[in-house]
Motif scaffolding. Sequence first.
Motif, PDB file in Angstrom:
ATOM      1  N   GLN A 116     -73.174  -2.852 -49.324  1.00  0.00           N
ATOM      2  CA  GLN A 116     -74.108  -2.846 -48.202  1.00  0.00           C
ATOM      3  C   GLN A 116     -75.508  -3.234 -48.656  1.00  0.00           C
ATOM      4  O   GLN A 116     -76.224  -3.946 -47.945  1.00  0.00           O
ATOM      5  CB  GLN A 116     -74.109  -1.467 -47.535  1.00  0.00           C
ATOM      6  N   LEU A 117     -75.894  -2.799 -49.844  1.00  0.00           N
ATOM      7  CA  LEU A 117     -77.186  -3.198 -50.396  1.00  0.00           C
ATOM      8  C   LEU A 117     -77.229  -4.708 -50.600  1.00  0.00           C
ATOM      9  O   LEU A 117     -78.193  -5.366 -50.207  1.00  0.00           O
ATOM     10  CB  LEU A 117     -77.444  -2.477 -51.717  1.00  0.00           C
ATOM     11  N   GLY A 118     -76.199  -5.261 -51.208  1.00  0.00           N
ATOM     12  CA  GLY A 118     -76.160  -6.707 -51.426  1.00  0.00           C
ATOM     13  C   GLY A 118     -76.213  -7.490 -50.124  1.00  0.00           C
ATOM     14  O   GLY A 118     -76.899  -8.511 -50.019  1.00  0.00           O
ATOM     15  N   LEU A 119     -75.525  -7.003 -49.134  1.00  0.00           N
ATOM     16  CA  LEU A 119     -75.530  -7.630 -47.817  1.00  0.00           C
ATOM     17  C   LEU A 119     -76.948  -7.610 -47.234  1.00  0.00           C
ATOM     18  O   LEU A 119     -77.443  -8.633 -46.740  1.00  0.00           O
ATOM     19  CB  LEU A 119     -74.564  -6.854 -46.924  1.00  0.00           C
ATOM     20  N   ALA A 120     -77.611  -6.467 -47.299  1.00  0.00           N
ATOM     21  CA  ALA A 120     -78.968  -6.347 -46.767  1.00  0.00           C
ATOM     22  C   ALA A 120     -79.944  -7.245 -47.529  1.00  0.00           C
ATOM     23  O   ALA A 120     -80.806  -7.885 -46.920  1.00  0.00           O
ATOM     24  CB  ALA A 120     -79.425  -4.892 -46.829  1.00  0.00           C
ATOM     25  N   GLU A 121     -79.787  -7.318 -48.849  1.00  0.00           N
ATOM     26  CA  GLU A 121     -80.670  -8.178 -49.643  1.00  0.00           C
ATOM     27  C   GLU A 121     -80.481  -9.648 -49.282  1.00  0.00           C
ATOM     28  O   GLU A 121     -81.449 -10.396 -49.174  1.00  0.00           O
ATOM     29  CB  GLU A 121     -80.422  -7.961 -51.135  1.00  0.00           C
ATOM     30  N   TRP A 122     -79.229 -10.069 -49.082  1.00  0.00           N
ATOM     31  CA  TRP A 122     -78.969 -11.463 -48.705  1.00  0.00           C
ATOM     32  C   TRP A 122     -79.627 -11.748 -47.362  1.00  0.00           C
ATOM     33  O   TRP A 122     -80.288 -12.780 -47.204  1.00  0.00           O
ATOM     34  CB  TRP A 122     -77.466 -11.745 -48.624  1.00  0.00           C
ATOM     35  N   CYS A 123     -79.438 -10.855 -46.404  1.00  0.00           N
ATOM     36  CA  CYS A 123     -80.007 -11.066 -45.072  1.00  0.00           C
ATOM     37  C   CYS A 123     -81.525 -11.152 -45.126  1.00  0.00           C
ATOM     38  O   CYS A 123     -82.126 -12.029 -44.484  1.00  0.00           O
ATOM     39  CB  CYS A 123     -79.573  -9.949 -44.121  1.00  0.00           C
ATOM     40  N   GLN A 139     -74.430   6.419 -48.764  1.00  0.00           N
ATOM     41  CA  GLN A 139     -73.682   5.887 -47.624  1.00  0.00           C
ATOM     42  C   GLN A 139     -74.421   6.116 -46.314  1.00  0.00           C
ATOM     43  O   GLN A 139     -74.466   5.237 -45.459  1.00  0.00           O
ATOM     44  CB  GLN A 139     -72.293   6.519 -47.544  1.00  0.00           C
ATOM     45  N   ALA A 140     -74.987   7.311 -46.142  1.00  0.00           N
ATOM     46  CA  ALA A 140     -75.714   7.617 -44.909  1.00  0.00           C
ATOM     47  C   ALA A 140     -76.897   6.668 -44.727  1.00  0.00           C
ATOM     48  O   ALA A 140     -77.211   6.272 -43.604  1.00  0.00           O
ATOM     49  CB  ALA A 140     -76.191   9.069 -44.923  1.00  0.00           C
ATOM     50  N   TYR A 141     -77.529   6.275 -45.821  1.00  0.00           N
ATOM     51  CA  TYR A 141     -78.716   5.424 -45.730  1.00  0.00           C
ATOM     52  C   TYR A 141     -78.374   3.930 -45.748  1.00  0.00           C
ATOM     53  O   TYR A 141     -78.839   3.178 -44.889  1.00  0.00           O
ATOM     54  CB  TYR A 141     -79.695   5.750 -46.857  1.00  0.00           C
ATOM     55  N   CYS A 142     -77.569   3.509 -46.706  1.00  0.00           N
ATOM     56  CA  CYS A 142     -77.288   2.075 -46.880  1.00  0.00           C
ATOM     57  C   CYS A 142     -76.555   1.481 -45.690  1.00  0.00           C
ATOM     58  O   CYS A 142     -76.741   0.307 -45.353  1.00  0.00           O
ATOM     59  CB  CYS A 142     -76.487   1.840 -48.157  1.00  0.00           C
ATOM     60  N   SER A 143     -75.741   2.260 -45.046  1.00  0.00           N
ATOM     61  CA  SER A 143     -74.986   1.783 -43.890  1.00  0.00           C
ATOM     62  C   SER A 143     -75.920   1.289 -42.791  1.00  0.00           C
ATOM     63  O   SER A 143     -75.773   0.176 -42.287  1.00  0.00           O
ATOM     64  CB  SER A 143     -74.095   2.914 -43.374  1.00  0.00           C
ATOM     65  N   GLY A 144     -76.892   2.104 -42.433  1.00  0.00           N
ATOM     66  CA  GLY A 144     -77.838   1.727 -41.385  1.00  0.00           C
ATOM     67  C   GLY A 144     -78.731   0.566 -41.786  1.00  0.00           C
ATOM     68  O   GLY A 144     -79.037  -0.308 -40.966  1.00  0.00           O
ATOM     69  N   VAL A 145     -79.140   0.541 -43.043  1.00  0.00           N
ATOM     70  CA  VAL A 145     -80.003  -0.543 -43.521  1.00  0.00           C
ATOM     71  C   VAL A 145     -79.259  -1.878 -43.467  1.00  0.00           C
ATOM     72  O   VAL A 145     -79.817  -2.894 -43.039  1.00  0.00           O
ATOM     73  CB  VAL A 145     -80.522  -0.262 -44.947  1.00  0.00           C
ATOM     74  N   ALA A 146     -78.007  -1.888 -43.861  1.00  0.00           N
ATOM     75  CA  ALA A 146     -77.231  -3.135 -43.840  1.00  0.00           C
ATOM     76  C   ALA A 146     -77.086  -3.660 -42.413  1.00  0.00           C
ATOM     77  O   ALA A 146     -77.256  -4.863 -42.169  1.00  0.00           O
ATOM     78  CB  ALA A 146     -75.860  -2.912 -44.471  1.00  0.00           C
ATOM     79  N   VAL A 147     -76.779  -2.782 -41.488  1.00  0.00           N
ATOM     80  CA  VAL A 147     -76.625  -3.218 -40.092  1.00  0.00           C
ATOM     81  C   VAL A 147     -77.954  -3.740 -39.555  1.00  0.00           C
ATOM     82  O   VAL A 147     -78.007  -4.802 -38.929  1.00  0.00           O
ATOM     83  CB  VAL A 147     -76.072  -2.074 -39.213  1.00  0.00           C
ATOM     84  N   ARG A 148     -79.036  -3.015 -39.799  1.00  0.00           N
ATOM     85  CA  ARG A 148     -80.334  -3.459 -39.289  1.00  0.00           C
ATOM     86  C   ARG A 148     -80.779  -4.769 -39.922  1.00  0.00           C
ATOM     87  O   ARG A 148     -81.310  -5.661 -39.243  1.00  0.00           O
ATOM     88  CB  ARG A 148     -81.404  -2.388 -39.527  1.00  0.00           C
ATOM     89  N   ALA A 149     -80.534  -4.934 -41.215  1.00  0.00           N
ATOM     90  CA  ALA A 149     -80.893  -6.191 -41.887  1.00  0.00           C
ATOM     91  C   ALA A 149     -80.104  -7.361 -41.296  1.00  0.00           C
ATOM     92  O   ALA A 149     -80.657  -8.443 -41.073  1.00  0.00           O
ATOM     93  CB  ALA A 149     -80.637  -6.085 -43.385  1.00  0.00           C
ATOM     94  N   ALA A 150     -78.834  -7.145 -41.030  1.00  0.00           N
ATOM     95  CA  ALA A 150     -78.009  -8.210 -40.454  1.00  0.00           C
ATOM     96  C   ALA A 150     -78.439  -8.521 -39.022  1.00  0.00           C
ATOM     97  O   ALA A 150     -78.470  -9.689 -38.614  1.00  0.00           O
ATOM     98  CB  ALA A 150     -76.541  -7.820 -40.503  1.00  0.00           C
ATOM     99  N   GLU A 151     -78.786  -7.488 -38.260  1.00  0.00           N
ATOM    100  CA  GLU A 151     -79.269  -7.722 -36.889  1.00  0.00           C
ATOM    101  C   GLU A 151     -80.582  -8.494 -36.897  1.00  0.00           C
ATOM    102  O   GLU A 151     -80.768  -9.431 -36.113  1.00  0.00           O
ATOM    103  CB  GLU A 151     -79.440  -6.389 -36.163  1.00  0.00           C
TER     104      GLU A 151
END
Length: 178
Positions: free
Chosen positions: A45-52, A116-128
């Motif tokens: 999820q971190l990698g996904l957020a960083e890419w976004c 998990q509680a934190y990275c999950s939300g960050v990944a979704v918000r970064a992708a949005e």
Amino acid sequence: LDLTRPLADVTLDGAAATRLADPASARAAVAGALLSGAGLLASEQLGLAEWCLTETVAYVRERHQFNRPVGSFQALKHRLARLWLDVASARAAARAAADALATGAPDAPLTVAVAQAYCSGVAVRAAEECVQLHGGIGMTWEHPAHLYLKRAKADSLALGTAGHHRGLVADFAELPAP
């Protein structure tokens, strides 16, 4: 939801089997595997957020509106600055979870639950944000932003929702549930 991660059903009718562990050992092994999976998922999820974030920053630098890069507009700067802070915090949480798992730390379940509680939300918000700030191109099949959004949404459910992991954190802290 996420066609880049196909799932399959495996049926083993009539296959020979050998018991590997008693029920208590098997439960402990499965719990350990799920804990490790959740910790590793936080890193994904971190990698996904960083890419976004990286792709979005690059795009708003090159995209022009009113003869200026759209990244120079204050409202977009503020959104991206907040997202950068969230990604930096997610990096710390994911690295702490990976370290706790790698070293066998006694607080690994708590550290993984926090990650998990934190990275999950960050990944979704970064992708949005990635889809939104890319404008029309972010919604098309030609750009991969929609794939990252689907992966972020699927990851947010894969090994327990953020709410589930917050509940675990509350249990570790012995806080009563509402």
